[in-house]
Scaffold this motif. Sequence first.
Motif, PDB file in Angstrom:
ATOM      1  N   TRP A  24      53.484  -5.043  -8.388  1.00  0.00           N
ATOM      2  CA  TRP A  24      54.815  -4.441  -8.298  1.00  0.00           C
ATOM      3  C   TRP A  24      54.805  -3.454  -7.140  1.00  0.00           C
ATOM      4  O   TRP A  24      54.010  -2.527  -7.117  1.00  0.00           O
ATOM      5  CB  TRP A  24      55.184  -3.758  -9.615  1.00  0.00           C
ATOM      6  CG  TRP A  24      55.396  -4.735 -10.716  1.00  0.00           C
ATOM      7  CD1 TRP A  24      55.118  -6.063 -10.690  1.00  0.00           C
ATOM      8  CD2 TRP A  24      55.922  -4.468 -12.018  1.00  0.00           C
ATOM      9  NE1 TRP A  24      55.430  -6.642 -11.895  1.00  0.00           N
ATOM     10  CE2 TRP A  24      55.926  -5.682 -12.708  1.00  0.00           C
ATOM     11  CE3 TRP A  24      56.392  -3.319 -12.644  1.00  0.00           C
ATOM     12  CZ2 TRP A  24      56.380  -5.785 -14.020  1.00  0.00           C
ATOM     13  CZ3 TRP A  24      56.837  -3.426 -13.944  1.00  0.00           C
ATOM     14  CH2 TRP A  24      56.838  -4.650 -14.620  1.00  0.00           C
ATOM     15  N   ALA A  56      61.033  -0.088  -9.362  1.00  0.00           N
ATOM     16  CA  ALA A  56      62.115   0.851  -9.100  1.00  0.00           C
ATOM     17  C   ALA A  56      61.594   2.260  -8.852  1.00  0.00           C
ATOM     18  O   ALA A  56      62.130   2.989  -8.032  1.00  0.00           O
ATOM     19  CB  ALA A  56      63.092   0.851 -10.259  1.00  0.00           C
ATOM     20  N   THR A  57      60.546   2.660  -9.554  1.00  0.00           N
ATOM     21  CA  THR A  57      60.068   4.035  -9.451  1.00  0.00           C
ATOM     22  C   THR A  57      58.555   4.045  -9.233  1.00  0.00           C
ATOM     23  O   THR A  57      57.875   3.073  -9.529  1.00  0.00           O
ATOM     24  CB  THR A  57      60.368   4.824 -10.736  1.00  0.00           C
ATOM     25  OG1 THR A  57      59.596   4.265 -11.783  1.00  0.00           O
ATOM     26  CG2 THR A  57      61.808   4.776 -11.094  1.00  0.00           C
ATOM     27  N   ARG A  59      56.320   5.482 -10.946  1.00  0.00           N
ATOM     28  CA  ARG A  59      55.582   5.368 -12.209  1.00  0.00           C
ATOM     29  C   ARG A  59      55.289   3.922 -12.570  1.00  0.00           C
ATOM     30  O   ARG A  59      54.313   3.636 -13.246  1.00  0.00           O
ATOM     31  CB  ARG A  59      56.381   5.992 -13.350  1.00  0.00           C
ATOM     32  CG  ARG A  59      56.685   7.444 -13.168  1.00  0.00           C
ATOM     33  CD  ARG A  59      55.497   8.289 -13.445  1.00  0.00           C
ATOM     34  NE  ARG A  59      55.866   9.687 -13.477  1.00  0.00           N
ATOM     35  CZ  ARG A  59      55.032  10.675 -13.194  1.00  0.00           C
ATOM     36  NH1 ARG A  59      53.805  10.404 -12.834  1.00  0.00           N
ATOM     37  NH2 ARG A  59      55.422  11.912 -13.273  1.00  0.00           N
ATOM     38  N   GLN A  60      56.185   3.013 -12.171  1.00  0.00           N
ATOM     39  CA  GLN A  60      56.004   1.616 -12.563  1.00  0.00           C
ATOM     40  C   GLN A  60      55.263   0.807 -11.508  1.00  0.00           C
ATOM     41  O   GLN A  60      54.914  -0.334 -11.758  1.00  0.00           O
ATOM     42  CB  GLN A  60      57.378   0.975 -12.792  1.00  0.00           C
ATOM     43  CG  GLN A  60      58.182   1.659 -13.855  1.00  0.00           C
ATOM     44  CD  GLN A  60      59.632   1.254 -13.832  1.00  0.00           C
ATOM     45  OE1 GLN A  60      60.035   0.433 -13.032  1.00  0.00           O
ATOM     46  NE2 GLN A  60      60.419   1.837 -14.721  1.00  0.00           N
ATOM     47  N   ALA A  61      55.048   1.397 -10.318  1.00  0.00           N
ATOM     48  CA  ALA A  61      54.580   0.587  -9.201  1.00  0.00           C
ATOM     49  C   ALA A  61      53.058   0.509  -9.159  1.00  0.00           C
ATOM     50  O   ALA A  61      52.352   1.370  -9.675  1.00  0.00           O
ATOM     51  CB  ALA A  61      55.092   1.165  -7.896  1.00  0.00           C
ATOM     52  N   ASP A  62      52.549  -0.564  -8.530  1.00  0.00           N
ATOM     53  CA  ASP A  62      51.115  -0.720  -8.301  1.00  0.00           C
ATOM     54  C   ASP A  62      50.763  -0.498  -6.838  1.00  0.00           C
ATOM     55  O   ASP A  62      49.691  -0.017  -6.525  1.00  0.00           O
ATOM     56  CB  ASP A  62      50.659  -2.129  -8.673  1.00  0.00           C
ATOM     57  CG  ASP A  62      51.059  -2.485 -10.061  1.00  0.00           C
ATOM     58  OD1 ASP A  62      50.764  -1.697 -10.955  1.00  0.00           O
ATOM     59  OD2 ASP A  62      51.668  -3.551 -10.253  1.00  0.00           O
ATOM     60  N   MET A  85      52.028   7.839  -8.835  1.00  0.00           N
ATOM     61  CA  MET A  85      51.756   6.476  -9.291  1.00  0.00           C
ATOM     62  C   MET A  85      50.594   6.461 -10.275  1.00  0.00           C
ATOM     63  O   MET A  85      49.734   7.335 -10.256  1.00  0.00           O
ATOM     64  CB  MET A  85      51.449   5.575  -8.095  1.00  0.00           C
ATOM     65  CG  MET A  85      52.681   5.170  -7.338  1.00  0.00           C
ATOM     66  SD  MET A  85      52.334   4.529  -5.721  1.00  0.00           S
ATOM     67  CE  MET A  85      51.463   3.043  -6.097  1.00  0.00           C
ATOM     68  N   GLN A  86      50.579   5.441 -11.136  1.00  0.00           N
ATOM     69  CA  GLN A  86      49.567   5.345 -12.181  1.00  0.00           C
ATOM     70  C   GLN A  86      48.416   4.460 -11.716  1.00  0.00           C
ATOM     71  O   GLN A  86      48.628   3.467 -11.045  1.00  0.00           O
ATOM     72  CB  GLN A  86      50.187   4.730 -13.442  1.00  0.00           C
ATOM     73  CG  GLN A  86      51.543   5.297 -13.792  1.00  0.00           C
ATOM     74  CD  GLN A  86      51.441   6.489 -14.672  1.00  0.00           C
ATOM     75  OE1 GLN A  86      50.997   6.405 -15.793  1.00  0.00           O
ATOM     76  NE2 GLN A  86      51.818   7.631 -14.145  1.00  0.00           N
TER      77      GLN A  86
END
Lengths: 181, 303
Positions: A24, A56-57, A59-62, A85-86
């Motif tokens: 993502w 979208a954000t 937090r969700q991206a790789d 980012m996580q």
Amino acid sequence: MINDKNSQKIVDFIQNWARKHSIWVLAYGTGCGAIEIPPTMTSRYDAERLGVRGAATPRQADVLLITGYLTTKTLKRVIRVYEQMQDPKYVIGFGSCTINGGMYYDSYNTIKVLDKYLPVDVYINGCMPRPEAVLSGFAKLQELIAQGKANGAQKYKDNLDWYRENQKKIIPNWVMPEYNW
Amino acid sequence: MDSIWFKLLGVVVSFIVAFTVGMTYMGLSRKITARVQNRKGPPFYQNFIDAMKLGSKTSAIHHGVMQHFGPAFLMVSSVMSLMIIPVLNNGMWFSNLNFHGDLIFLLYIMVFGPLGMALGAGQTGNPNSAIGVTRGLSQMVGFEIPWVMALVALMIQYHTTSIVDLMNIQVESGTWLIFSSPFAFIAAVLAMLGMFRYSPFDIVGAPTELASGPMSENGGKYLFTMMSSASVFAFAKLTLYVDLFLGGASNLIELLIKTFVIYMIPVLYGVVSPRYRTEQSIRYFWGWPTFFGLLAILYAVFF
């Protein structure tokens, strides 16, 4: 049994396989390279068939896609986005500007070598890189993930002091919140 | 066969079925959207890969207690709705934990998850989440009215508030409720367009406009929970529509065919539609769907 080396290997293999096929992307439109993202995503080249999808954000991206030159003002925002980012997270430097400054090599207002400020996993060169080049960059990233070599985030954590020093040289008024990442 | 352990086993199995089928349906909808847009599209099992990846994320953030509870509320609400909806109509397998009056209970429990998610999204402090929650609740005010009207029409017409009774009526009389109370079906299907939140009603989680709205601060395992809860809830809703209007299903193959046909209505309407604004969406639901809902109630009272 759980901490056994071989079972850990199997778990790693499955996790890396999933990470490889589901990328993502947070396309941070910093420079002119952002214009190459729509053709990559839409029907001509269709990156979604490889599992590459827009997020979208942060937090969700790789993957953080730095598309083109980074001005000193944007760098601060990009650092903040990257740190939100996580794990596991990857950075793709997109275009010549992220490698050595490209056509902005003598600009007073852009950074020249992205790798001094953020850990880059894959570079895509060209000015502009065409969608084929972008897809080949994603393929290279997939290869690195599958081999477990795309560990830029770990490098960033290990050498945080060095990266912070470089970042603070560019950004004089460092007013950033403390993160719990 | 009537022991509680047997029923609980059925609930567990129907949860696994719902998860698998819901995930596959969502993957198929991505594939169908891609084909409509002249793309090749991801494989149909792409959602399983995404779920595995999200589940294997190694870090998470902490905004407060409610943020952790939000996705859990969603999951609880989905599983509870699934538990009281009978999956098959043969009275033996997967009849689940239904009781008399479960249709009214269902009306309440279907709203519970989004409300819990609203609290969780509020705690994250992201302005996009707050706007998304406002939009979601406004839209819910829109589509709940035709949906409740359709269900009330069924309750008046057949003097029962039990899903199993409605299924038995269809089996005994041999006609599906889609034919014997068509206006209720039309109102319910138009309300379903809002319930599934595909375009043009995707105003809540609009990715480019609101940065995916209520879930914008949730990544990794939170997103995994939301994704699986959405799959389970989608299956529960589709099964409910099949139970109420299409006469239920006597085996799983029949159920899959009927739910897929129902599922194609919001998906195919969505791929050819742009996004509405909030007030346009609410005006839509208070227009023709509510009219058909009123018609259904009048039909039920006078005929």
